[in-house]
Motif scaffolding. Sequence first.
Motif, short mmCIF file in Angstrom:
data_model
loop_
_atom_site.label_atom_id
_atom_site.label_comp_id
_atom_site.label_asym_id
_atom_site.label_seq_id
_atom_site.Cartn_x
_atom_site.Cartn_y
_atom_site.Cartn_z
N GLN A 412 -28.83 -2.92 12.55
CA GLN A 412 -29.37 -2.34 11.32
C GLN A 412 -30.80 -2.80 11.06
O GLN A 412 -31.17 -3.92 11.40
N GLY A 413 -31.57 -1.93 10.45
CA GLY A 413 -32.92 -2.31 10.03
C GLY A 413 -32.91 -2.73 8.58
O GLY A 413 -32.24 -2.09 7.76
N VAL A 414 -33.65 -3.78 8.25
CA VAL A 414 -33.73 -4.23 6.85
C VAL A 414 -35.16 -4.63 6.54
O VAL A 414 -35.93 -4.96 7.45
N MET A 415 -35.51 -4.59 5.27
CA MET A 415 -36.82 -5.07 4.83
C MET A 415 -36.64 -6.48 4.28
O MET A 415 -35.79 -6.72 3.43
N LEU A 430 -35.08 -6.01 12.54
CA LEU A 430 -33.86 -5.48 13.14
C LEU A 430 -32.82 -6.59 13.11
O LEU A 430 -33.04 -7.67 13.67
N VAL A 431 -31.73 -6.33 12.41
CA VAL A 431 -30.65 -7.33 12.33
C VAL A 431 -29.67 -7.10 13.47
O VAL A 431 -29.17 -5.99 13.67
N GLN A 432 -29.43 -8.12 14.22
CA GLN A 432 -28.51 -8.04 15.35
C GLN A 432 -27.76 -9.38 15.38
O GLN A 432 -28.12 -10.28 16.13
N GLY A 462 -35.60 -14.75 15.68
CA GLY A 462 -35.21 -15.96 14.96
C GLY A 462 -33.98 -15.65 14.12
O GLY A 462 -33.40 -14.57 14.20
N VAL A 463 -33.61 -16.62 13.30
CA VAL A 463 -32.42 -16.47 12.47
C VAL A 463 -32.84 -16.39 11.01
O VAL A 463 -33.68 -17.18 10.55
N MET A 539 -32.32 -12.02 14.03
CA MET A 539 -33.21 -10.94 13.57
C MET A 539 -34.43 -10.83 14.49
O MET A 539 -34.86 -11.82 15.08
N PHE A 540 -34.95 -9.63 14.54
CA PHE A 540 -36.16 -9.37 15.31
C PHE A 540 -37.20 -8.78 14.35
O PHE A 540 -36.92 -7.80 13.66
#
Lengths: 548, 186
Positions: A412-415, A430-432, A462-463, A539-540
Amino acid sequence: MQNTKEKYIYSLTLQAIEGRISEKNFSRLEEHLQESSRNRQIYSDLNIMYSYMRRPALTFGDEIELEDHDLSFDPDLWNQLATYEAKAPTITISKEEPQRELIQKVVYPPKKEHKLSKFNIFTFVMSTAAVLFFALFLRFFTPQRGVEVATLADSVNAVWSDDAGSIEKGTRIATRSGEMVLHEGLIELLFDNNAKVVVEGPAGFELISEDQINMNFGRIYATVPHEAIGFIINTPTSRVIDLGTEFGVEADAFGNSYLHVIKGKTTLIAGEKDNKVIMEVDKGNAKKVSAVTSEVSDITCNDRLFVRDLDSKAGFVWKGQTVLMLTDIIEGGNGFGTGISEMGIHPLTGSPSKTIYNHDGAASNIYHVVRSNPFVDGVFIPNGQTNQIISSRGHLFRECPVTSGDWYSVFQGVMRPESKDPDSPYVRFLVQHANMGITYDLQAIRSFLPDVKITRFRTKCGVGMQADRQCNADFWVLVDGELRYKKTQVQEKKQFYPIDIELSETDRFLTIVTTDGQDPKGRVFDKVCLLTIDSDWCMFVEPVLVLE
Amino acid sequence: MRVLMIKNSDNQNISRDEQFLRLLMSNQEKIYAYILALVHNSNDAEDIMQNVTTVMWRKYDTFKPGTSFIAWGIGISRLLIKKFFEQNRRSKLSFSSDLEEKLAMITAEKLTSEGNSLLEILKECLKKLNPRNHELIRMRYVEKKTVKQIADERGIAPHTMYRIMGKIHETLHRCICRSTSVQESL
């Protein structure tokens, strides 16, 4: 001074044509030609004059006695001559001995063997006949009807003027069709010589020939390959000639013209008669031609002004962006911002999905091919217990560590704020979450952007801070099964590590994997038994493919 | 606005071979001019022209009637000129790539945008030459003598004759420019 140089050009060009120019004089000729476009015009005109005069039957027809040639045409003979020409033995003609001159040292061209075949003779005979062909056929054989010269290759939301109706993809477009008015939307025309133009509505244009288009108003972007040499775009106040470049032209409602050269070089012609201006405009430069004064002025080249490429099937509209956003692809978009926020991809099915949290425990490591998104090849939950397949072509993630196989959320993409600083700007992540893998199909992306190269994958990993317990996660990036990046045992939140991977044109599958750091099962925190993936919000930061 | 779906019925009564010959006849001087402008030597240009004509004939099936024959011919010429330079290696008497590109552009633009009126104008301008100059031009182009041969016959130095011939060509050029839209660029 200029006149003196011009006189030199005439005599030097004649020496060059006859192969009797010295090195020194050739250098002078070249120097003069480099000096100004006017000198090059003279040189060009002189060569054209010479070409006509070398056929005295054409230019001195009134004065010389024409032989009574048989003008009937025999295609069989022509065919035979063409075949014979290819196989004809070389006939060596003795050449006159060059004589020394007193003026200066003359460099003679190397001795050459001139072929004299039946083809030559036939060409000479037929050239003589050209006098009659000019008189007869050029007068009576002028096409009066338009001819098809281009195809409507694609369109996006195109609305044509009422009398045009709808024009389907694949429709052949002819010259002499009058002005075509595109009220809105985008169309792509592919000319038969492979020149491609994208027209943005509102626009009015007319095809003049296979290599010429009149742009009465609106924006047009041309991509001209080598074989389409001399492609021309005319506006009410300018003419742009191309020899293998990419450029955009806009004709506004007031009659002003704007030229932006994105690649290569063009010639811009503006004005008329005594005010005519001819200039070369190179890559990165732009010009405005005033409708009132015909004056040409410099403007800033805007490489994002024109739509350069489109693909209605994939919803691609490319305006020269230099990055393609993977978060947008995850959201179902084309990488250029057409995705739907909050949409993601389910890691077990590959289908579009909004936020889902898994409470069903570990999953198998099956590779799920994604059908719903053309740019995502597949998804998987890595567990390292058997060979981890990471592409539809069977590439393996050989370095995959053993994991619990637990997973938590969708791709999922998040701001989020870019850093720990509360005032830092929001950027797209990008949350992975840990134990998720996704493979992007670069070839599929290239197929929609055939003129674009994908050169790099860039992001930071990173996290995130979503949970307050201790994190521990690994990050992996592979290209066609080859490990290109890894960062293991990341235990500090909000610490992001740069990733910059070079991609070649043959690289196809880009795989991004997160794993759980091999935390032991049964960790206890605050009397709660935690999963191995707990707090591993991998996250990326703005993951992108860099385009050229 | 209409999108015309053309069938080339106009051409149905004319054989493919005749079409090719007609197109070639009316464009071959232009194609030759393009080649000459880039290689500058008439012998080289003749050789390349011969190859270009043969390739055009063989590839004529790929040419779409009604499209620009001259542009097609120039495209083929460009490839064969490149091949010529590759095979013969660039000598000291070759233009730089940069200049070659500029000359190709300016010549192609002129040839593709120009009709066939230039020939008629040239003929008229030739008639306006004074008798002495006309005779020299006639010796050069009708009798196919080189400038040096003409100089030898007249008993003057070749470089002087080149200047005289250059001046005559300049006169012709100015006459053409006055008579056509070419003057707009001068």
